[in-house]
Design a protein around this motif. Structure first.
Motif: not given
Length: 471
Positions: A108, A110, A123-124, A138-139, A142-143, A185
């Protein structure tokens, strides 16, 4: 024994072996330098993995491994590119290996490439717009990021979108998406994906403008300025060099005056380049350029138009610097043309000028191109004269654009050689600038090689065309 030594010295083998050893040493040094430039230059584009280090004091460090060595006390240590310059004030950090308790490469992590302050590693957390959450976790972030970054595209209109990120120890940082170039990533990328990113990095450097005091971004303006200056210089120096060589070889009566002129031309090739820069500044910029401004651009004074540095004056200065090379090489080419060619042409009724134009010059063209190749190679690498006659750290506009008259010879320009000097020795952040120095050096070498190869190809074609000559 003494007789053997005398015979050995008299045979000259000692000098042959000495020359061979010197040549081998020179080639090894050049090869080592090129290997160093290639390794560091091409390595700059590779998207290295991110590592998270846990230290004995409980703190964490996120970054890219950038080397290792034995420290002052004999303790091994590693160099980590930690980024986050706005938080830490530096880009790299040395960490003793005995202080590391754990190494990991979490998926994870970035790398946020920014337009200012370098990369951010962490990290996001969330994406917000006007203090309203758009995505959390985070996911989810990220999307959502790729589409929002494309929409922002560096415009202030989309600056309402911000992404919240955290460094290795949870310290939060809010970044406007208009300042984000891309987010990666690296630990999740396959080899093929990294190759794709590698190609994109190469393309970006070659086609975009620099940023962050020239330490990041691309170098396209410097590439364009270097090539354009060399081409203008070539267009100027070739006719002057050829005409001078023609006069000395074909028309001038050989004597003390011509020999003196040849000595002067050879000595001119050894004058330090900065002297030509001072002459160009005084004669071309202040003398010729100031006169042009007074005659045709008086309404713009005291703001100079041609009375200041520009690509035209820089090209003329380098043409003056390299004209001895062209004269000497052209004279050699003319001297290599068999005398029978001239006599046969004149015997068939051609005038001396027709003989020179249609017989001598085409046959000597390979020699002329040799001089031009040497002139381009020297001009492309010169920096000192350009600093006085038109090169700048960052040019506000290109010498060629869509504004009439399209070609603006009065404009200042960027140059790869000066870019290396500026980034390597004038940058406020030397550590961050070092990779760009290698990249720019590599590109300059490639530009010089490509320009020389173009001249060599043309020269070889001329040699095949006039294969019957002694050239």
């Amino acid at each position: 024994m003494k007789q053997w030594v005398r015979q050995f010295m008299a045979s000259g083998e000692l000098f042959i072996w000495g020359c061979g050893a010197g040549l081998s040493l020179s080639l090894l040094m050049i090869g080592g330098l090129l290997a160093l430039i290639l390794m560091n230059g091409f390595g700059y584009f590779w998207p290295a993995d991110l590592v998270e280090l846990t230290l004995k004091d409980g703190k964490h460090v996120i970054g890219q491994l950038a080397g290792e060595e034995i420290g002052p006390k004999g303790i091994p240590r590693i160099r980590v590119k930690i980024g986050n310059r706005d938080l830490y004030g530096l880009d790299y950090r040395w960490i003793n290996t005995d202080q590391i308790t754990e190494r990991a490469q979490p998926s994870d992590l970035v790398m946020v490439e920014r337009r200012e302050w370098g990369n951010f590693y962490g990290r996001l957390l969330t994406i917000t717009k006007e203090d309203q959450s758009v995505a959390e976790g985070a996911e989810a972030v990220w999307q959502s990021l790729p589409a929002l970054i494309r929409q922002a595209g560096g415009s202030e209109e989309e600056s309402l979108y911000t992404v919240l990120v955290a460094d290795a120890n949870g310290r939060e940082k809010s970044i406007g998406l208009s300042q984000v170039v891309r987010v990666l990533r690296p630990n999740n990328l396959s080899t093929w994906e990294k190759l794709w990113v590698y190609g994109g990095n190469v393309w970006m450097v070659l086609t975009t403008e620099p940023r962050e005091a020239n330490t990041e971004g691309g170098i396209f303006p410097a590439i364009f300025g270097t090539v354009m200056m060399v081409l203008i210089m070539s267009l100027i120096v070739t006719p002057f060099g050829v005409i001078g060589a023609l006069y000395l070889r074909e028309y001038a009566r050989q004597g003390i005056i011509v020999r003196t002129v040849r000595i002067a031309v050879n000595n001119l090739a050894g004058v330090p380049s900065i002297v030509f820069g001072v002459f160009g500044l005084g004669f071309f910029v202040y003398g010729v350029g100031g006169t042009i401004d007074a005659l045709w651009f008086s309404d713009r004074l005291p703001t100079p138009t041609f009375g200041t540095g520009g690509i035209l004056w820089a090209s003329l200065t380098l043409a003056l610097l390299t004209v001895p090379v062209v004269i000497v090489a052209t004279e050699e080419g003319l001297a290599a043309v068999p005398r029978e060619y001239r006599e046969g042409s004149i015997g068939l009724g051609a005038t001396k000028w027709e003989t020179i134009w249609k017989v001598v010059l085409p046959t000597a063209l390979p020699g002329i191109l040799t001089g031009l190749i040497l002139a381009m190679a020297r001009a492309a690498g010169e920096v000192a004269p350009l600093m006085l006659t038109g090169v700048v750290k960052l040019a506000p506009a290109m010498p060629i654009d869509w504004t009439w008259p399209f070609l603006h010879l009065d404009r200042k320009f960027m140059h790869l050689g000066f870019h290396i000097y500026d980034v390597g020795f004038q940058s406020p952040n030397v550590e961050a600038a070092k990779p760009m120095v290698y990249v720019t050096t590599l590109v300059l070498i490639l530009v010089v090689v490509l320009l020389n190869l173009t001249g060599i190809v043309l020269r070889n074609r001329m040699r095949r065309k006039y294969a019957g000559s002694a050239v």
